[in-house]
Design a protein around this motif. Structure first.
Motif, PDB file in Angstrom:
ATOM      1  N   GLY A 181       4.530   1.486   1.470  1.00 34.25           N
ATOM      2  CA  GLY A 181       4.079   0.858   0.234  1.00 34.25           C
ATOM      3  C   GLY A 181       4.213   1.780  -0.958  1.00 34.25           C
ATOM      4  O   GLY A 181       4.557   2.957  -0.844  1.00 34.25           O
ATOM      5  N   GLU A 182       3.938   1.227  -2.107  1.00 34.34           N
ATOM      6  CA  GLU A 182       4.166   1.942  -3.367  1.00 34.34           C
ATOM      7  C   GLU A 182       3.266   3.164  -3.503  1.00 34.34           C
ATOM      8  O   GLU A 182       3.705   4.223  -3.950  1.00 34.34           O
ATOM      9  N   GLN A 183       2.001   3.040  -3.104  1.00 33.42           N
ATOM     10  CA  GLN A 183       1.076   4.156  -3.274  1.00 33.42           C
ATOM     11  C   GLN A 183       1.386   5.282  -2.295  1.00 33.42           C
ATOM     12  O   GLN A 183       1.288   6.454  -2.643  1.00 33.42           O
ATOM     13  N   GLY A 184       1.776   4.935  -1.070  1.00 38.32           N
ATOM     14  CA  GLY A 184       2.212   5.928  -0.106  1.00 38.32           C
ATOM     15  C   GLY A 184       1.202   7.020   0.178  1.00 38.32           C
ATOM     16  O   GLY A 184       1.538   8.206   0.173  1.00 38.32           O
ATOM     17  N   LEU A 185      -0.050   6.654   0.475  1.00 38.58           N
ATOM     18  CA  LEU A 185      -1.070   7.660   0.745  1.00 38.58           C
ATOM     19  C   LEU A 185      -0.760   8.382   2.054  1.00 38.58           C
ATOM     20  O   LEU A 185      -0.198   7.803   2.986  1.00 38.58           O
ATOM     21  N   PRO A 186      -1.140   9.672   2.150  1.00 38.52           N
ATOM     22  CA  PRO A 186      -0.971  10.386   3.418  1.00 38.52           C
ATOM     23  C   PRO A 186      -1.781   9.714   4.519  1.00 38.52           C
ATOM     24  O   PRO A 186      -2.850   9.150   4.258  1.00 38.52           O
ATOM     25  N   LEU A 187      -1.286   9.774   5.740  1.00 34.62           N
ATOM     26  CA  LEU A 187      -2.058   9.263   6.861  1.00 34.62           C
ATOM     27  C   LEU A 187      -3.288  10.142   7.091  1.00 34.62           C
ATOM     28  O   LEU A 187      -3.266  11.340   6.821  1.00 34.62           O
ATOM     29  N   PHE A 188      -4.348   9.517   7.587  1.00 37.39           N
ATOM     30  CA  PHE A 188      -5.594  10.220   7.905  1.00 37.39           C
ATOM     31  C   PHE A 188      -5.821  10.051   9.402  1.00 37.39           C
ATOM     32  O   PHE A 188      -5.902   8.926   9.907  1.00 37.39           O
ATOM     33  N   SER A 189      -5.930  11.144  10.130  1.00 37.36           N
ATOM     34  CA  SER A 189      -6.008  11.064  11.580  1.00 37.36           C
ATOM     35  C   SER A 189      -7.385  10.622  12.051  1.00 37.36           C
ATOM     36  O   SER A 189      -8.408  11.179  11.650  1.00 37.36           O
ATOM     37  N   ALA A 190      -7.390   9.642  12.963  1.00 41.48           N
ATOM     38  CA  ALA A 190      -8.629   9.235  13.632  1.00 41.48           C
ATOM     39  C   ALA A 190      -8.756   9.923  14.985  1.00 41.48           C
ATOM     40  O   ALA A 190      -9.770   9.783  15.657  1.00 41.48           O
TER      41      ALA A 190
END
Length: 382
Positions: A252-261
């Motif tokens: 997507g446009e915002q492209g936030l970093p993944l956050f590990s669960a």
């Protein structure tokens, strides 16, 4: 046997699906003038792989660092040889940015080599040892502090000895240069996280220094690619733990970093050590996270389409009020820049994850420029 036709061209770009293909191609072409684009952790992994295959490199290209790495010069984008035989992009995530910078410098596109996915790097690490058997050990931290609160400590100039004394006995996570202040306080972090690759190099090189780090925390975390991997089977360092450091982003446009669960699977990066520390805090099951010393102001930054700016306040001089550092840089101190756009996206990803998982997160820093999280007064918390 490696078939050289296994290499692929995608949109006129040379892409390899593993390092064996890449090595075979370089040897078939008899390349001798080779640059690695990116002088970070993955650049070192590629360098190591090439060395094992008796392939020498000319140097690294990087706009964030200067000096030398593994006895090879780090060039900026104005000083490397654009007529070299080939250029290997050592980052999967930043490959297009690296490619654009090299092409802009005058290099022909067909000289640029990249890889099809980031896990290729860990596939190579896996050839040397079963890294999953080490990261799986992190499962014991899942929900270990269920329902409790955690203080995640940054190394901003607002942090004081008095503040650390206040949280003595609390569950806290700190990183990197926090060791400089140990002489002045009895506080110690429960978890110590050493994430920055350059910093790991000089504080984990000597056995006595590693012992000091482990003796001053309950558990020490670092990445599989760091200097500390050589201690992985050393029984004296049973407090030492490893994470698979990755850089991946949402579509997507915002492209936030993944956050590990799941920190036994992977931990993601977003420009500063605060990001993996917060992932680790959330993994332990805490219900409240308080950020302290997260000033979010840096001396050298990349922002606004990757232009470099310098802040005369020199906020990268970590914890200026501390006594002389226990560790000092050996030789030339590397110059690096913080990507503020990436850092901001990382904090937005933190806010998104915590909100979705009912974790309350606050900023208890005295001042600074981090306004994504609601602020609280540390003195009223303790």
């Amino acid at each position: 046997m490696i078939c050289l036709t296994d290499k692929r061209t995608v949109d006129n770009k040379m892409v390899f699906d593993d390092f064996e293909q890449c090595v075979a191609y370089i040897k078939d072409k008899a390349f001798v003038n080779i640059y690695l684009a990116g002088a970070g952790q993955y650049g070192e992994i590629v360098h190591h792989i090439l060395e094992k295959s008796d392939i020498d490199i000319t140097g690294y290209i990087d706009k964030k660092k200067t000096g030398n790495l593994n006895n090879k010069k780090i060039y900026d984008y104005q000083s490397f040889d654009i007529h070299a035989d080939c250029f290997i992009l050592t980052s999967y995530i930043w490959r297009e940015e690296l490619r654009s910078q090299i092409v802009t410098s005058g290099v022909d596109t067909e000289k640029i080599i990249s890889f099809s996915n980031q896990d290729i790097f860990y596939k190579e690490i896996g050839k040397e040892f079963d890294y999953k058997s080490y990261t799986d050990r992190n499962k014991k931290f899942k929900d270990l502090y269920q329902g409790k609160r955690c203080f995640v400590i940054g190394n901003g100039p607002s942090l004081t000895v008095e503040d650390l004394d206040k949280i003595k006995g609390e569950f806290s996570i700190a990183c990197n240069s926090i060791i400089n202040i140990y002489k002045m306080t009895k506080w110690r972090p429960a978890f110590y996280f050493c994430w920055d690759n350059d910093y790991c190099k000089f504080i984990m090189k000597k056995r006595e220094d590693m012992k000091y780090l482990c003796d001053n925390c309950e558990n020490l975390f670092t990445s599989l690619g760091s200097e500390a991997i050589k201690y992985r089977d050393d029984k004296e360092f049973d407090r030492l733990h490893y994470v698979k450091a990755m850089h991946k982003y949402e579509a997507g446009e915002q492209g936030l970093p993944l956050f590990s669960a799941d920190c036994s699977d992977a931990v993601y990066g977003a420009g500063v050590s605060a990001y993996p520390m917060i992932q680790l805090a959330a993994y332990t099951g805490v219900s409240e996270i308080y950020l302290l010393g997260m000033d979010n102001v840096y001396s050298n930054t990349l922002r606004n389409q990757k232009r470099v700016t310098h802040d005369v306040r020199n906020y990268n001089e970590i914890i200026e009020k501390a006594d002389e550092a226990y560790f000092e840089y050996l030789g030339e101190k590397p110059q690096f820049y913080i990507d503020e756009d990436l850092v901001e996206k990382g904090y937005l990803a933190v806010e998104k994850y915590c909100r979705a998982n009912h974790i309350r997160i606050y900023n208890a820093t005295r001042g600074g420029a981090l306004e994504i999280f609601p602020r609280v007064d540390l003195d009223k918390l303790i």
